[in-house]
Design a protein around this motif. Structure first.
Motif, PDB file in Angstrom:
ATOM      1  N   ILE A 242       0.844  -1.206   0.000  1.00 38.72           N
ATOM      2  CA  ILE A 242       0.000   0.000   0.000  1.00 38.72           C
ATOM      3  C   ILE A 242       0.874   1.248   0.000  1.00 38.72           C
ATOM      4  CG2 ILE A 242      -1.688   1.322   1.321  1.00 38.72           C
ATOM      5  CD1 ILE A 242      -2.855  -1.325   2.290  1.00 38.72           C
ATOM      6  N   PHE A 243       1.935   1.209   0.809  1.00 41.68           N
ATOM      7  CA  PHE A 243       2.850   2.352   0.858  1.00 41.68           C
ATOM      8  C   PHE A 243       3.487   2.600  -0.505  1.00 41.68           C
ATOM      9  CE2 PHE A 243       7.122   4.076   1.626  1.00 41.68           C
ATOM     10  CZ  PHE A 243       6.790   5.254   2.286  1.00 41.68           C
ATOM     11  N   ASP A 244       3.894   1.533  -1.200  1.00 43.19           N
ATOM     12  CA  ASP A 244       4.491   1.670  -2.534  1.00 43.19           C
ATOM     13  C   ASP A 244       3.494   2.236  -3.537  1.00 43.19           C
ATOM     14  OD1 ASP A 244       6.865   0.673  -1.581  1.00 43.19           O
ATOM     15  OD2 ASP A 244       6.465  -1.399  -2.224  1.00 43.19           O
ATOM     16  N   ILE A 245       2.240   1.776  -3.449  1.00 46.01           N
ATOM     17  CA  ILE A 245       1.214   2.265  -4.378  1.00 46.01           C
ATOM     18  C   ILE A 245       0.959   3.754  -4.160  1.00 46.01           C
ATOM     19  CG2 ILE A 245      -1.222   2.093  -5.008  1.00 46.01           C
ATOM     20  CD1 ILE A 245      -1.054  -0.901  -4.431  1.00 46.01           C
ATOM     21  N   VAL A 246       0.873   4.160  -2.893  1.00 44.49           N
ATOM     22  CA  VAL A 246       0.656   5.583  -2.591  1.00 44.49           C
ATOM     23  C   VAL A 246       1.823   6.419  -3.096  1.00 44.49           C
ATOM     24  CG1 VAL A 246       0.415   7.265  -0.731  1.00 44.49           C
ATOM     25  CG2 VAL A 246      -0.840   5.097  -0.622  1.00 44.49           C
ATOM     26  N   ASN A 247       3.038   5.924  -2.906  1.00 42.33           N
ATOM     27  CA  ASN A 247       4.213   6.652  -3.382  1.00 42.33           C
ATOM     28  C   ASN A 247       4.207   6.797  -4.897  1.00 42.33           C
ATOM     29  OD1 ASN A 247       5.472   7.330  -1.005  1.00 42.33           O
ATOM     30  ND2 ASN A 247       6.737   5.482  -0.914  1.00 42.33           N
ATOM     31  N   ILE A 248       3.868   5.714  -5.583  1.00 42.90           N
ATOM     32  CA  ILE A 248       3.829   5.750  -7.052  1.00 42.90           C
ATOM     33  C   ILE A 248       2.775   6.739  -7.537  1.00 42.90           C
ATOM     34  CG2 ILE A 248       3.260   4.401  -9.107  1.00 42.90           C
ATOM     35  CD1 ILE A 248       4.514   1.974  -7.700  1.00 42.90           C
ATOM     36  N   MET A 249       1.606   6.729  -6.896  1.00 45.80           N
ATOM     37  CA  MET A 249       0.549   7.666  -7.287  1.00 45.80           C
ATOM     38  C   MET A 249       0.974   9.106  -7.037  1.00 45.80           C
ATOM     39  SD  MET A 249      -2.830   5.643  -5.899  1.00 45.80           S
ATOM     40  CE  MET A 249      -3.887   7.010  -6.354  1.00 45.80           C
ATOM     41  N   PHE A 250       1.651   9.363  -5.906  1.00 46.17           N
ATOM     42  CA  PHE A 250       2.093  10.711  -5.586  1.00 46.17           C
ATOM     43  C   PHE A 250       3.142  11.187  -6.596  1.00 46.17           C
ATOM     44  CE2 PHE A 250       5.178  13.496  -3.466  1.00 46.17           C
ATOM     45  CZ  PHE A 250       4.340  14.543  -3.096  1.00 46.17           C
TER      46      PHE A 250
ATOM     47  N   VAL B   2       4.726  14.305 -11.366  1.00 46.05           N
ATOM     48  CA  VAL B   2       5.273  14.345 -12.732  1.00 46.05           C
ATOM     49  C   VAL B   2       4.266  14.961 -13.682  1.00 46.05           C
ATOM     50  CG1 VAL B   2       6.006  12.900 -14.675  1.00 46.05           C
ATOM     51  CG2 VAL B   2       6.854  12.420 -12.373  1.00 46.05           C
ATOM     52  N   LEU B   3       2.982  14.631 -13.502  1.00 47.79           N
ATOM     53  CA  LEU B   3       1.947  15.200 -14.371  1.00 47.79           C
ATOM     54  C   LEU B   3       1.880  16.712 -14.220  1.00 47.79           C
ATOM     55  CD1 LEU B   3      -0.385  14.756 -16.341  1.00 47.79           C
ATOM     56  CD2 LEU B   3      -1.893  14.422 -14.373  1.00 47.79           C
ATOM     57  N   PHE B   4       1.969  17.210 -12.988  1.00 55.55           N
ATOM     58  CA  PHE B   4       1.961  18.655 -12.758  1.00 55.55           C
ATOM     59  C   PHE B   4       3.161  19.327 -13.431  1.00 55.55           C
ATOM     60  CE2 PHE B   4      -0.750  18.088  -8.745  1.00 55.55           C
ATOM     61  CZ  PHE B   4      -1.891  18.506  -9.412  1.00 55.55           C
TER      62      PHE B   4
END
Length: 290
Positions: A9-17, A22-24
């Motif tokens: 879960i921590f890895d998924i949250v980090n990837i999403m963040f 990067v999108l911004f």
């Protein structure tokens, strides 16, 4: 909840963040690309976001058909390469002696270098100096004032200080001179920081326009960023649309500006892949030594 699940879960949250960050960062760049490739109608109606609307290459055709822009691009590439080489040469020549504790006045010179990071004479005294040296409308006015960056110099001095002194001592025992030690031992071990500083110098020169705005009046010596600055500030679209053989399709100023921005940005972005291997090799070298 197990430790494995919490880590996932921590890895998924980090990837999403990271992906959102990067999108911004990419959104403004993607918007400029979309504007440069969109039709006049889509641009004026405000429909363009990060994707082109009604694909249109006329802006790039006009930019690449302008001999003045191509000449400015070639001049800027040569200027950036020459500036980077000279800056690195003088930075290394200044940094290596300042790592020697036996150098007399070493602390005094370091104080002088640090002072220049906080205090300067200002734009007017600098302009008067360049004028009195008869460097107005000279390529040297774009190179000499920024030949050595105090910040980059301090970084290189710190890196040289971290190289084990035993390597130099072994070279001295074998009869190596300071110059040979620098060229054969110090610089090969310093390729990651050398590549980083070279990138700093190259990007700084590529993006610089204020010095050319003050010192250059000859259009043949206009760097690419100065031509872009003039077009954006003065809306110099006629220069791009009134040349022989250019596409005569009416274009909006926004599309031409966006195309010119991409035209001036892509070359310096293409430099990073060539320097990336030095960053990677530096990390691997540190891992092996550890």
């Amino acid at each position: 909840m197990s430790e494995r699940t919490s880590n996932r879960i921590f890895d998924i949250v980090n990837i999403m963040f990271v992906a959102l960050f990067v999108l911004f960062c990419l959104a403004p760049f993607l918007h400029v690309i979309a504007v440069s490739l969109s039709s006049n109608r889509a641009i004026t109606s405000g429909e363009v976001t990060i994707f082109p609307i009604e694909l249109n290459w006329n802006a790039y055709i006009n930019v690449f058909s302008n001999n003045a822009m191509i000449r400015s691009l070639v001049f800027t590439v040569i200027l950036t390469f020459a500036t980077t080489v000279l800056c690195m040469l003088f930075t290394v020549a200044a940094a290596y002696p300042l790592t020697k504790r036996k150098l007399k006045g070493r602390k005094f010179f370091m104080y002088l270098i640090v002072i220049t990071m906080f205090f300067s004479g200002g734009i007017i005294p600098e302009y008067l100096l360049i004028r009195d040296l008869h460097l107005i409308n000279s390529v040297w006015s774009l190179i000499l004032p920024g030949l050595v960056s105090p910040f980059n110099l301090i970084i290189l001095i710190s890196f040289f200080n971290n190289i084990p002194a035993s390597l130099e001592e072994s070279a001295e025992i074998d009869g190596s001179s300071h110059l040979r030690t620098l060229m054969s031992i110090i610089l090969p071990l310093s390729m990651p920081v050398m590549a980083t500083l070279a990138l700093f110098y190259a990007v700084g020169r590529w993006n610089g326009f204020q010095d050319s705005l003050m010192y250059i009046n000859n259009p043949d010596l206009y760097p690419l960023q100065l031509k872009l600055f003039q077009m954006v500030q003065n809306n110099m679209v006629s220069e791009l649309t009134q040349m022989e053989g250019a596409n005569r399709t009416p274009l909006t100023p926004e599309s031409l500006k966006a195309a010119t921005v991409i035209f001036a940005t892509v070359p310096i972005l293409a430099v990073y892949p060539w320097l990336q291997k030095y960053f990677v090799s530096g990390v691997m070298l540190g891992a092996v030594k550890g």
